[in-house]
Design an enzyme around this catalytic site. Structure first.
Site, PDB file in Angstrom:
ATOM      1  N   SER A   1       0.858  -1.192   0.000  1.00  0.00           N
ATOM      2  CA  SER A   1       0.000   0.000   0.000  1.00  0.00           C
ATOM      3  C   SER A   1       0.888   1.233   0.000  1.00  0.00           C
ATOM      4  O   SER A   1       2.003   1.210   0.546  1.00  0.00           O
ATOM      5  CB  SER A   1      -0.871   0.027   1.252  1.00  0.00           C
ATOM      6  OG  SER A   1      -1.533   1.282   1.368  1.00  0.00           O
TER       7      SER A   1
ATOM      8  N   TYR B   1      -1.603  -0.894  10.257  1.00  0.00           N
ATOM      9  CA  TYR B   1      -1.775  -1.420   8.890  1.00  0.00           C
ATOM     10  C   TYR B   1      -0.635  -0.943   7.992  1.00  0.00           C
ATOM     11  O   TYR B   1      -0.035  -1.733   7.253  1.00  0.00           O
ATOM     12  CB  TYR B   1      -3.119  -0.934   8.355  1.00  0.00           C
ATOM     13  CG  TYR B   1      -3.342  -1.097   6.869  1.00  0.00           C
ATOM     14  CD1 TYR B   1      -3.798  -2.293   6.347  1.00  0.00           C
ATOM     15  CD2 TYR B   1      -3.115  -0.037   5.983  1.00  0.00           C
ATOM     16  CE1 TYR B   1      -4.009  -2.440   4.983  1.00  0.00           C
ATOM     17  CE2 TYR B   1      -3.332  -0.172   4.625  1.00  0.00           C
ATOM     18  CZ  TYR B   1      -3.775  -1.374   4.125  1.00  0.00           C
ATOM     19  OH  TYR B   1      -3.983  -1.518   2.781  1.00  0.00           O
TER      20      TYR B   1
HETATM   21  P1  NAP Z   1     -11.394  -5.869   0.257  1.00  0.00           P
HETATM   22  O1  NAP Z   1     -12.366  -5.340  -0.726  1.00  0.00           O
HETATM   23  O2  NAP Z   1     -11.625  -5.658   1.705  1.00  0.00           O
HETATM   24  O3  NAP Z   1     -11.198  -7.442  -0.037  1.00  0.00           O
HETATM   25  C1  NAP Z   1     -10.407  -8.208   0.797  1.00  0.00           C
HETATM   26  C2  NAP Z   1     -10.431  -9.638   0.312  1.00  0.00           C
HETATM   27  O4  NAP Z   1      -9.497 -10.373   1.095  1.00  0.00           O
HETATM   28  C3  NAP Z   1     -11.754 -10.326   0.478  1.00  0.00           C
HETATM   29  O5  NAP Z   1     -11.931 -11.160  -0.648  1.00  0.00           O
HETATM   30  C4  NAP Z   1     -11.580 -11.171   1.752  1.00  0.00           C
HETATM   31  O6  NAP Z   1     -12.363 -12.341   1.720  1.00  0.00           O
HETATM   32  C5  NAP Z   1     -10.115 -11.522   1.633  1.00  0.00           C
HETATM   33  N1  NAP Z   1      -9.411 -11.834   2.868  1.00  0.00           N
HETATM   34  C6  NAP Z   1      -9.129 -11.014   3.907  1.00  0.00           C
HETATM   35  N2  NAP Z   1      -8.414 -11.658   4.836  1.00  0.00           N
HETATM   36  C7  NAP Z   1      -8.244 -12.920   4.376  1.00  0.00           C
HETATM   37  C8  NAP Z   1      -7.615 -14.073   4.885  1.00  0.00           C
HETATM   38  N3  NAP Z   1      -6.993 -14.066   6.076  1.00  0.00           N
HETATM   39  N4  NAP Z   1      -7.626 -15.199   4.145  1.00  0.00           N
HETATM   40  C9  NAP Z   1      -8.239 -15.234   2.940  1.00  0.00           C
HETATM   41  N5  NAP Z   1      -8.870 -14.178   2.413  1.00  0.00           N
HETATM   42  C10 NAP Z   1      -8.880 -13.038   3.131  1.00  0.00           C
HETATM   43  O7  NAP Z   1      -9.931  -5.301   0.014  1.00  0.00           O
HETATM   44  P2  NAP Z   1      -9.229  -4.543  -1.222  1.00  0.00           P
HETATM   45  O8  NAP Z   1      -9.426  -3.093  -1.034  1.00  0.00           O
HETATM   46  O9  NAP Z   1      -9.602  -5.197  -2.503  1.00  0.00           O
HETATM   47  O10 NAP Z   1      -7.725  -4.835  -0.830  1.00  0.00           O
HETATM   48  C11 NAP Z   1      -6.954  -5.874  -1.403  1.00  0.00           C
HETATM   49  C12 NAP Z   1      -5.524  -5.620  -1.006  1.00  0.00           C
HETATM   50  O11 NAP Z   1      -5.137  -4.315  -1.461  1.00  0.00           O
HETATM   51  C13 NAP Z   1      -5.284  -5.638   0.503  1.00  0.00           C
HETATM   52  O12 NAP Z   1      -4.039  -6.246   0.779  1.00  0.00           O
HETATM   53  C14 NAP Z   1      -5.234  -4.155   0.861  1.00  0.00           C
HETATM   54  O13 NAP Z   1      -4.472  -3.901   2.008  1.00  0.00           O
HETATM   55  C15 NAP Z   1      -4.591  -3.583  -0.390  1.00  0.00           C
HETATM   56  N6  NAP Z   1      -4.835  -2.137  -0.581  1.00  0.00           N
HETATM   57  C16 NAP Z   1      -6.077  -1.670  -0.836  1.00  0.00           C
HETATM   58  C17 NAP Z   1      -6.264  -0.300  -1.010  1.00  0.00           C
HETATM   59  C18 NAP Z   1      -7.604   0.317  -1.307  1.00  0.00           C
HETATM   60  O14 NAP Z   1      -7.698   1.565  -1.345  1.00  0.00           O
HETATM   61  N7  NAP Z   1      -8.656  -0.461  -1.535  1.00  0.00           N
HETATM   62  C19 NAP Z   1      -5.170   0.574  -0.913  1.00  0.00           C
HETATM   63  C20 NAP Z   1      -3.921   0.036  -0.646  1.00  0.00           C
HETATM   64  C21 NAP Z   1      -3.758  -1.325  -0.493  1.00  0.00           C
HETATM   65  P3  NAP Z   1     -13.700 -12.528   2.611  1.00  0.00           P
HETATM   66  O15 NAP Z   1     -14.611 -11.391   2.268  1.00  0.00           O
HETATM   67  O16 NAP Z   1     -14.226 -13.871   2.225  1.00  0.00           O
HETATM   68  O17 NAP Z   1     -13.222 -12.460   4.037  1.00  0.00           O
END
Ligand code: NAP
Length: 247
Positions: free
Chosen positions: A141, A155
């Protein structure tokens, strides 16, 4: 080509699963809780003509990680690409509200999970172990650089750990034919912000970004697929920001 995308039932992971199908991969979707959402992504991947399995596993648990990789061995064949995307945050908090329970939860779900999945992928891809090489992308991130003060310092620090780990294993695994890179998304429209207690966070921040807009999961997915592809064949230990110019 076979790919595992951890946490691909929604958000960036789901977009990456779909982009991977378009790029010709056989896809393993992984989810922790939301089977219905995972099966919907599986259907979309299959509609693109790709073989796909959806496997429930909490990737912060070592036994579940081992079982996830064994399922891929049996049902899809040799893994060639891994995206460590699963991760999350807790409610926005300052240092005064951090507890050992919260800190350990964040570290397990963001850091331990990534390290364990890299280990299992490396065992299968390493040339010295009979593998054919491969590529890994870790999802960090931009918070690893900003520190996310007043919101998610725990985080942000967990993402810093992922960055340092990427540097180390990229060098360790280069002679094994395995490339390891990291993407650093910034402010992407997904449900993660609601988990932090502010569903409208991207819209609040977007006017402060050089590009003055939030990002789409698909924009992150395209960068991940490029880093995994032969088009990035001389790129390892690199970091790619997807943050609308906020670096
Ligand atoms: P999200 O919409 O919250 O989706 C998270 C996904 O991860 C869901 O499919 C969830 O599954 C799964 N998950 C969480 N913990 C898990 C575990 N222990 N084992 C297996 N599956 C797990 O998140 P996102 O925004 O797409 O983020 C994806 C990645 O990008 C993350 O690493 C996040 O830190 C990073 N990121 C996101 C942003 C942003 O602005 N969105 C910015 C920087 C970095 P379930 O729903 O089944 O639990």
């Amino acid at each position: 080509m076979t790919i595992l995308i951890t946490g691909s039932s929604r958000g960036i992971g789901a977009a990456t699963a779909i982009a991977a199908a378009r790029a010709g991969y056989e896809v393993c979707i992984n989810y922790r809780k939301n089977e219905k959402a995972a099966l919907e992504v599986k259907l979309r991947v299959e509609e693109l003509g790709a073989k796909c399995i959806a496997v429930q596993a909490d990737v912060s648990e070592e036994r579940e990680v081992i079982s996830l990789f064994e399922t891929i061995d049996q049902e899809l064949g040799p893994l060639t690409a891994l995206v460590n995307n699963a991760g999350g945050l807790d409610r926005q908090a300052t240092i005064f509200d951090l507890t050992a329970e919260r800190i350990n939860h964040i570290l397990r779900h963001n850091v331990t999970s990534t390290f364990l999945c890299c280990r299992e992928a490396a065992k299968r891809m390493a040339k010295s172990r009979g593998g054919a090489g491969g590529a890994i992308v870790n999802v960090s991130s931009v918070a690893a650089k900003t520190g996310a003060p007043g919101e998610y310092t725990d985080y942000a620090a967990s993402k810093g750990a992922i960055d340092t780990f990427t540097l180390g294993i990229a060098k360790e695994l280069a002679p094994e034919g395995i490339r390891v890179n990291t993407v650093r998304p910034g402010f992407i429209y997904t449900d993660i912000h609601a988990d932090g207690g502010e569903p409208g966070r991207v819209d609040r921040i977007k006017s402060t970004l050089p590009m003055q807009r939030g990002g789409k999961p698909e924009e992150v997915a395209e960068a991940i697929i490029w880093l995994l592809s032969h088009k990035a064949s001389y790129t390892t230990g690199s970091f790619l920001e997807l943050s609308g110019g906020r670096v």
